[in-house]
Design an enzyme around this catalytic site. Structure first.
Site, PDB file in Angstrom:
ATOM      1  N   GLY A 139      71.818  59.530  80.465  1.00 16.01           N
ATOM      2  CA  GLY A 139      72.826  59.113  79.496  1.00 16.01           C
ATOM      3  C   GLY A 139      72.309  58.139  78.453  1.00 16.01           C
ATOM      4  O   GLY A 139      71.606  57.198  78.781  1.00 16.01           O
ATOM      5  N   SER A 140      72.659  58.346  77.186  1.00 10.99           N
ATOM      6  CA  SER A 140      72.087  57.532  76.127  1.00 10.99           C
ATOM      7  C   SER A 140      72.856  57.748  74.816  1.00 10.99           C
ATOM      8  O   SER A 140      73.877  58.420  74.785  1.00 10.99           O
ATOM      9  CB  SER A 140      70.613  57.878  75.951  1.00 10.99           C
ATOM     10  OG  SER A 140      70.452  59.288  75.918  1.00 10.99           O
TER      11      SER A 140
END
Length: 219
Positions: A187-188
Site C-alpha cells: 500500500g502506498s
C-alpha cells in the site's frame, strides 16, 4: 501479463515459506485433515495475493506532449491547492493517487522531459491517506521539466504496509512519458504537484490507470 522484476525475490521467499509450512504440517499433523486443508488453502491464497501484487499487465500506454498522464494505478484521494515546501516553496495544485495492495504498483513518468531534481527521504510508515505522510513518510521526490519549461513534481510515498521504495531515475536523466520510473511495494501513494491554473481532468474517488488515464493538460 508478466511478473515485474521487483517481485522475483519476494515470490521466491513466499514459495520457500509455503514449502516449509506445508512440509511441517504434513509431518506433524498429517492425521488432522481439517488443519491440513486449512493450511493448503491459506498457502494457495497467499501465493495468489503475492503474485497478483507484482503483476505487470500488458497495456497500450498513452503519450501526449501537452498532457500529464497518471503515474500510478489507484484512486484519486486529493485534488487541492497546497504549499509545496521542498522544491518549489510556493503554492501548487496537488493531485494524490492512493494505491491499495490490490493495485498494480508500477510507477510511470507523467510527462517527458529532463529530471531536474531527485531526492530520497527515509521516514515513517503512516497510513498513505494520512495528510502527514507526504512530509513524514519514506518517500522520493522527482522533478521533471517539460520541453516547454513547465516543471512537474511527483512524489512516491510509502504507506503503512510499504517497506521499500524503488526508483530508476537520477538528476540529468532524459525520461519518456509513461515509462517506468519506480515501484512501491504494497500500500502506498503518489502525489503530483502542478502549476496553479492547470486543468485537471480527474475527480475525487475516480479510479485511474498508470500510463493510460489523462490527469491534466499543460498550458
Amino acid at each position: 501479463m508478466t511478473i515485474h522484476k521487483e517481485g522475483y525475490t519476494t515470490i521466491a521467499i513466499s514459495l520457500l515459506f509455503i514449502f516449509v509450512l506445508n512440509a511441517f504440517i504434513d509431518y506433524k499433523f498429517a492425521d488432522i485433515t481439517w488443519l491440513t486443508w486449512l493450511v493448503y488453502i491459506f498457502s494457495f491464497a497467499l501465493f495468489i495475493i503475492v503474485l497478483q501484487f507484482f503483476r505487470n499487465p500488458s497495456r497500450q500506454f498513452v503519450t501526449a506532449d501537452n498532457k500529464v498522464i497518471c503515474p500510478a494505478d489507484g484512486k484519486v484521494v486529493v485534488i487541492e491547492e497546497t504549499e509545496e515546501g521542498e522544491y518549489f516553496k510556493d503554492k501548487r495544485l496537488q493531485v494524490s493517487i492512493f494505491m491499495s495492495p490490490v493495485n498494480v504498483h508500477i510507477n510511470r513518468n507523467p510527462i517527458s522531459g529532463v529530471v531536474k531534481f531527485f531526492k530520497y527521504h527515509p521516514g515513517k510508515y503512516l497510513a498513505a491517506w494520512n495528510p502527514k505522510s507526504s512530509t513524514e513518510n519514506e518517500r522520493t521526490t522527482v522533478v521533471v521539466e517539460h520541453a516547454n519549461g513547465t516543471p512537474v513534481l511527483f512524489r512516491q510515498i510509502a504507506g503503512a504496509l510499504a517497506r521499500r521504495i524503488v526508483w530508476y531515475v537520477k538528476e540529468g536523466d532524459q525520461v519518456k512519458q509513461s515509462q517506468e520510473f519506480g515501484f512501491i511495494k504494497f500500500g502506498s501513494r503518489v502525489d503530483i504537484f502542478l502549476p496553479l491554473g492547470t486543468k485537471v481532468n480527474l475527480e475525487l474517488d475516480q479510479v485511474v490507470k498508470g500510463g493510460i488515464t489523462v490527469l491534466a493538460e499543460l498550458s
